[in-house]
Design an enzyme around this catalytic site. Structure first.
Site, PDB file in Angstrom:
ATOM      1  N   GLU A 100       0.848  -1.185   0.000  1.00 15.21           N
ATOM      2  CA  GLU A 100       0.000   0.000   0.000  1.00 15.21           C
ATOM      3  C   GLU A 100       0.888   1.241   0.000  1.00 15.21           C
ATOM      4  O   GLU A 100       1.988   1.223   0.557  1.00 15.21           O
ATOM      5  CB  GLU A 100      -0.900  -0.094   1.249  1.00 15.21           C
ATOM      6  CG  GLU A 100      -1.820   1.044   1.546  1.00 15.21           C
ATOM      7  CD  GLU A 100      -2.895   1.330   0.515  1.00 15.21           C
ATOM      8  OE1 GLU A 100      -2.529   1.543  -0.654  1.00 15.21           O
ATOM      9  OE2 GLU A 100      -4.071   1.426   0.897  1.00 15.21           O
ATOM     10  N   ASP A 101       0.408   2.314  -0.608  1.00 18.28           N
ATOM     11  CA  ASP A 101       1.196   3.560  -0.612  1.00 18.28           C
ATOM     12  C   ASP A 101       1.120   4.256   0.746  1.00 18.28           C
ATOM     13  O   ASP A 101       2.140   4.671   1.295  1.00 18.28           O
ATOM     14  CB  ASP A 101       0.741   4.508  -1.738  1.00 18.28           C
ATOM     15  CG  ASP A 101      -0.773   4.760  -1.761  1.00 18.28           C
ATOM     16  OD1 ASP A 101      -1.506   4.153  -0.934  1.00 18.28           O
ATOM     17  OD2 ASP A 101      -1.224   5.564  -2.587  1.00 18.28           O
ATOM     18  N   ASP A 104      -4.160   5.768   5.965  1.00 14.72           N
ATOM     19  CA  ASP A 104      -4.657   7.008   6.562  1.00 14.72           C
ATOM     20  C   ASP A 104      -5.663   6.603   7.646  1.00 14.72           C
ATOM     21  O   ASP A 104      -5.273   6.257   8.757  1.00 14.72           O
ATOM     22  CB  ASP A 104      -5.276   7.822   5.418  1.00 14.72           C
ATOM     23  CG  ASP A 104      -5.729   9.200   5.817  1.00 14.72           C
ATOM     24  OD1 ASP A 104      -5.191   9.744   6.779  1.00 14.72           O
ATOM     25  OD2 ASP A 104      -6.632   9.763   5.160  1.00 14.72           O
ATOM     26  N   LEU A 109      -7.818  -0.448   3.820  1.00 16.72           N
ATOM     27  CA  LEU A 109      -7.065  -1.667   4.108  1.00 16.72           C
ATOM     28  C   LEU A 109      -7.914  -2.694   4.852  1.00 16.72           C
ATOM     29  O   LEU A 109      -7.836  -3.891   4.587  1.00 16.72           O
ATOM     30  CB  LEU A 109      -5.840  -1.292   4.936  1.00 16.72           C
ATOM     31  CG  LEU A 109      -4.712  -2.277   4.848  1.00 16.72           C
ATOM     32  CD1 LEU A 109      -4.289  -2.489   3.406  1.00 16.72           C
ATOM     33  CD2 LEU A 109      -3.535  -1.758   5.642  1.00 16.72           C
ATOM     34  N   LYS A 132      -0.050   7.325   8.332  1.00 17.91           N
ATOM     35  CA  LYS A 132      -0.510   8.528   9.054  1.00 17.91           C
ATOM     36  C   LYS A 132      -1.210   8.049  10.316  1.00 17.91           C
ATOM     37  O   LYS A 132      -2.444   7.969  10.368  1.00 17.91           O
ATOM     38  CB  LYS A 132      -1.532   9.281   8.197  1.00 17.91           C
ATOM     39  CG  LYS A 132      -0.958  10.262   7.228  1.00 17.91           C
ATOM     40  CD  LYS A 132      -2.105  11.113   6.679  1.00 17.91           C
ATOM     41  CE  LYS A 132      -1.777  11.685   5.338  1.00 17.91           C
ATOM     42  NZ  LYS A 132      -2.966  12.230   4.661  1.00 17.91           N
ATOM     43  N   PHE A 153      -1.396  16.360   3.514  1.00 17.15           N
ATOM     44  CA  PHE A 153      -1.697  15.679   2.260  1.00 17.15           C
ATOM     45  C   PHE A 153      -0.423  15.601   1.432  1.00 17.15           C
ATOM     46  O   PHE A 153       0.165  16.617   1.073  1.00 17.15           O
ATOM     47  CB  PHE A 153      -2.806  16.397   1.486  1.00 17.15           C
ATOM     48  CG  PHE A 153      -3.288  15.578   0.325  1.00 17.15           C
ATOM     49  CD1 PHE A 153      -4.210  14.555   0.518  1.00 17.15           C
ATOM     50  CD2 PHE A 153      -2.782  15.785  -0.950  1.00 17.15           C
ATOM     51  CE1 PHE A 153      -4.623  13.756  -0.543  1.00 17.15           C
ATOM     52  CE2 PHE A 153      -3.193  14.999  -2.015  1.00 17.15           C
ATOM     53  CZ  PHE A 153      -4.111  13.980  -1.810  1.00 17.15           C
ATOM     54  N   ASP A 160      -0.903  10.605  -5.726  1.00 20.62           N
ATOM     55  CA  ASP A 160      -1.373  11.645  -6.636  1.00 20.62           C
ATOM     56  C   ASP A 160      -2.229  12.702  -5.953  1.00 20.62           C
ATOM     57  O   ASP A 160      -2.718  12.512  -4.839  1.00 20.62           O
ATOM     58  CB  ASP A 160      -2.235  11.021  -7.739  1.00 20.62           C
ATOM     59  CG  ASP A 160      -3.631  10.631  -7.224  1.00 20.62           C
ATOM     60  OD1 ASP A 160      -3.704   9.951  -6.189  1.00 20.62           O
ATOM     61  OD2 ASP A 160      -4.632  11.031  -7.844  1.00 20.62           O
ATOM     62  N   ARG A 166       2.348  11.735  -9.462  1.00 23.86           N
ATOM     63  CA  ARG A 166       2.804  10.375  -9.131  1.00 23.86           C
ATOM     64  C   ARG A 166       4.271  10.168  -9.507  1.00 23.86           C
ATOM     65  O   ARG A 166       4.961   9.336  -8.947  1.00 23.86           O
ATOM     66  CB  ARG A 166       1.972   9.323  -9.881  1.00 23.86           C
ATOM     67  CG  ARG A 166       0.506   9.285  -9.479  1.00 23.86           C
ATOM     68  CD  ARG A 166      -0.139   8.032 -10.062  1.00 23.86           C
ATOM     69  NE  ARG A 166      -1.588   8.087 -10.066  1.00 23.86           N
ATOM     70  CZ  ARG A 166      -2.371   7.775  -9.028  1.00 23.86           C
ATOM     71  NH1 ARG A 166      -1.830   7.391  -7.901  1.00 23.86           N
ATOM     72  NH2 ARG A 166      -3.681   7.834  -9.131  1.00 23.86           N
TER      73      ARG A 166
END
Ligand code: 5GP
Length: 179
Positions: A100-101, A104, A109, A132, A153, A160, A166
């Site tokens: 996963e990038d 949050d 997830l 985060k 953010f 993105d 990206r």
């Protein structure tokens, strides 16, 4: 009023990203020694991270992708998850690592884990580049964590804003300012 996008600051430069990604690869190599792993990337944000991570993995390694999106606007998630593309492969009996990038709230997830667990993988782990922690709404276990970051953010290295940024080779903090 129109908003202008600016990269306010660089949070994680390229050299730090690549060093940490290599460390995560080494952790995975150690934990799965003698086994095969299947990296499951969540499109599109994880692709740059996943492609660097995969090249640090020295085990037999397969790649697959799924696409999920959360309803909401570009900056705030509503918490509801929609599945757009499923995996191509059967994960039954496999060592699956979700890549996963950023985590949050954890809502995306949690839904992905629920769906994949039901398919009986041998093991199911989570590897995220960014975390985060202060924004978490639901508990999700993170096995491999690149960086804890503040509540801002961020874009770049796969992440993105409106499909842009990206390709940045660093993680930057994006701000929208009134023009
Ligand atoms: P969660 O379901 O954990 O709230 O959100 C996960 C998803 O929200 C990420 O995969 C990502 O697409 C998006 N997201 C959350 N925070 C950020 C951020 O700071 N920047 C970007 N570009 N996407 C984010």
């Amino acid at each position: 009023m129109a908003k202008k996008e600016i990269i306010e600051s660089i949070l994680i430069p390229e050299d730090k990203l690549l060093k940490r990604v290599a460390e995560l690869g080494e952790e995975i190599n150690r934990d799965f020694e003698g086994e095969e792993v299947l990296l499951v990337g969540l499109l599109k944000g994880s692709v740059i991270f996943l492609s660097d991570l995969a090249r640090k993995i020295k085990l037999p390694c397969m790649l697959d992708f799924m696409s999920v999106t959360s309803y909401g606007n570009d900056i705030e998630s509503s918490g509801e998850v929609r599945f757009l593309k499923d995996l191509d492969s059967d994960i039954n009996g496999k060592n699956v690592i979700i890549v996963e990038d950023i985590i949050d709230t954890g809502l995306t997830l949690r839904e992905v884990i629920k769906v994949l667990k039901a398919r009986n993988p041998k093991t199911l782990k989570v590897c995220t580049l960014l975390n985060k922690v202060s924004r978490r709404l639901v508990d999700v276990e993170v096995d491999y964590n690149g960086f804890d970051i503040p509540d801002a953010f961020v874009v770049g290295y796969g992440l993105d804003y409106a499909q842009k940024y990206r390709n940045l080779n660093y993680i930057g903090i994006l701000k929208l300012i009134d023009e």
